[in-house]
Design a protein around this motif. Sequence first.
Motif, PDB file in Angstrom:
ATOM      1  N   UNK A   1       0.838  -1.163   0.000  1.00 52.46           N
ATOM      2  CA  UNK A   1       0.000   0.000   0.000  1.00 52.46           C
ATOM      3  C   UNK A   1       0.891   1.235   0.000  1.00 52.46           C
ATOM      4  N   UNK A   2       0.442   2.261  -0.677  1.00 52.45           N
ATOM      5  CA  UNK A   2       1.153   3.529  -0.669  1.00 52.45           C
ATOM      6  C   UNK A   2       0.199   4.619  -0.199  1.00 52.45           C
ATOM      7  N   UNK A   3       0.776   5.671   0.368  1.00 55.45           N
ATOM      8  CA  UNK A   3      -0.008   6.798   0.858  1.00 55.45           C
ATOM      9  C   UNK A   3       0.684   8.074   0.433  1.00 55.45           C
ATOM     10  N   UNK A   4      -0.115   9.082   0.123  1.00 55.33           N
ATOM     11  CA  UNK A   4       0.423  10.409  -0.180  1.00 55.33           C
ATOM     12  C   UNK A   4      -0.638  11.443   0.139  1.00 55.33           C
ATOM     13  N   UNK A   5      -0.202  12.662   0.355  1.00 56.19           N
ATOM     14  CA  UNK A   5      -1.111  13.770   0.593  1.00 56.19           C
ATOM     15  C   UNK A   5      -0.921  14.823  -0.473  1.00 56.19           C
ATOM     16  N   UNK A   6      -2.025  15.483  -0.864  1.00 51.80           N
ATOM     17  CA  UNK A   6      -1.956  16.536  -1.877  1.00 51.80           C
ATOM     18  C   UNK A   6      -2.669  17.778  -1.372  1.00 51.80           C
ATOM     19  N   UNK A   7      -2.274  18.921  -1.934  1.00 52.62           N
ATOM     20  CA  UNK A   7      -2.981  20.177  -1.727  1.00 52.62           C
ATOM     21  C   UNK A   7      -2.866  20.957  -3.022  1.00 52.62           C
ATOM     22  N   UNK A   8      -3.437  22.134  -3.083  1.00 49.56           N
ATOM     23  CA  UNK A   8      -3.481  22.881  -4.331  1.00 49.56           C
ATOM     24  C   UNK A   8      -2.097  23.070  -4.934  1.00 49.56           C
ATOM     25  N   UNK A   9      -1.120  23.441  -4.147  1.00 47.50           N
ATOM     26  CA  UNK A   9       0.194  23.723  -4.706  1.00 47.50           C
ATOM     27  C   UNK A   9       1.307  22.887  -4.079  1.00 47.50           C
ATOM     28  N   UNK A  10       0.987  21.668  -3.698  1.00 50.63           N
ATOM     29  CA  UNK A  10       2.036  20.845  -3.113  1.00 50.63           C
ATOM     30  C   UNK A  10       1.581  19.422  -2.845  1.00 50.63           C
ATOM     31  N   UNK A  11       2.503  18.664  -2.295  1.00 51.30           N
ATOM     32  CA  UNK A  11       2.222  17.258  -1.974  1.00 51.30           C
ATOM     33  C   UNK A  11       3.202  16.782  -0.929  1.00 51.30           C
ATOM     34  N   UNK A  12       2.893  15.656  -0.349  1.00 45.13           N
ATOM     35  CA  UNK A  12       3.833  14.985   0.527  1.00 45.13           C
ATOM     36  C   UNK A  12       4.641  14.013  -0.318  1.00 45.13           C
TER      37      UNK A  12
END
Length: 117
Positions: A1-12
């Motif tokens: 499994x993979x996980x990531x976070x996003x936002x309007x102008x970025x990511x983890x």
Amino acid sequence: MVWAGIKINGRTCLHVVANGTMTGKRYINEVLLPHVRLFRGAVGDKFVFMDDNATCHRTLAVQDCLDSEDIQRLVWPARSPDLNRIENVWDALGRQFAGRNYPPTNKNTLIRALTEE
């Protein structure tokens, strides 16, 4: 499994969850505390956390952790992948991954390939 976070102008960064089943406790220790908490700190007070409705995300321990970290969770209907923007990211990653010339042959090359993409 993979996980990531996003936002309007970025990511983890992409986080690979290896070996075993994701539980509420693992979700807290491997995702919420090291990644979401820091991401929330970088975004500020207007941060709203959106996850899916996986069972491990809905434990009382997870809710207690979110409450203790003052992380507001967006409430949305179960089984609604079209409402979760990260699903578009997973789709794009999957298409890029499928187009690789040399598919991974073991777990280490799989992790490296996912991280590269």
